[in-house]
Scaffold this motif. Structure first.
Motif, PDB file in Angstrom:
ATOM      1  N   LYS A 187     -49.634  64.062 -27.290  1.00 41.01           N
ATOM      2  CA  LYS A 187     -50.713  63.125 -26.871  1.00 41.01           C
ATOM      3  C   LYS A 187     -50.437  61.972 -27.447  1.00 41.01           C
ATOM      4  CE  LYS A 187     -54.457  66.651 -26.203  1.00 41.01           C
ATOM      5  NZ  LYS A 187     -55.718  67.123 -26.600  1.00 41.01           N
ATOM      6  N   ARG A 188     -50.377  60.954 -26.863  1.00 39.38           N
ATOM      7  CA  ARG A 188     -50.374  59.598 -27.416  1.00 39.38           C
ATOM      8  C   ARG A 188     -51.784  59.035 -26.933  1.00 39.38           C
ATOM      9  NH1 ARG A 188     -44.127  57.828 -26.006  1.00 39.38           N
ATOM     10  NH2 ARG A 188     -43.302  59.636 -26.824  1.00 39.38           N
ATOM     11  N   ARG A 189     -52.430  58.598 -27.856  1.00 38.89           N
ATOM     12  CA  ARG A 189     -53.775  57.919 -27.935  1.00 38.89           C
ATOM     13  C   ARG A 189     -53.813  56.826 -26.873  1.00 38.89           C
ATOM     14  NH1 ARG A 189     -58.753  58.862 -30.191  1.00 38.89           N
ATOM     15  NH2 ARG A 189     -59.988  57.300 -30.146  1.00 38.89           N
ATOM     16  N   GLY A 190     -54.661  56.906 -25.993  1.00 41.01           N
ATOM     17  CA  GLY A 190     -54.586  55.905 -24.959  1.00 41.01           C
ATOM     18  C   GLY A 190     -53.581  55.599 -24.050  1.00 41.01           C
TER      19      GLY A 190
END
Length: 125
Positions: free
Chosen positions: A66-69
């Protein structure tokens, strides 16, 4: 991108399995972004929580990050990891039972290898 669902397992598990297979076969390449939870939810007419649960399984297996945003991306080494898992499953599902059956029939290792080579030569499984 095509998904198929049935009653054999929970939907989130089927989604995770199919996404993993898409990574393994190169539909989703390492470093590439996978469709968002929202996109998949709309495309598959499925609850976003179900989609997220399936995708989180792949995060837990270190196949996605997951890469925030920004979304979720296929991790480097994911395809190699899946290939290893497939080989292990092949051993467990086929080779171990083949050896057990060969031993039951009195076929020794050398004879079994000769039969396998014959199968390859004939182009048959």
């Amino acid at each position: 991108m095509h998904f198929e669902f049935d009653q054999s397992a929970p939907l989130y598990q089927q989604l995770a399995d199919q996404l993993a297979e898409m990574i393994f076969t190169g539909i989703f390449k390492e470093g590439e972004q996978v469709p968002s939870t929202t996109q998949l939810s709309q495309e598959l007419n499925m609850n976003p929580a179900t989609i997220l649960k399936g995708m989180n399984q792949l995060v837990d297996q270190h196949l996605l990050e997951k890469r925030r945003g920004r979304g979720m991306f296929v991790l480097p080494g994911a395809q190699k990891q899946l290939a290893h898992q497939h080989r292990e499953a092949f051993y467990q599902d086929y080779v171990a039972s083949l050896v057990t059956e060969a031993q039951r029939l009195g076929i020794d290792e050398e004879q079994l290898l000769a039969l396998i080579k014959r199968g390859y030569q004939n182009g048959k499984a």
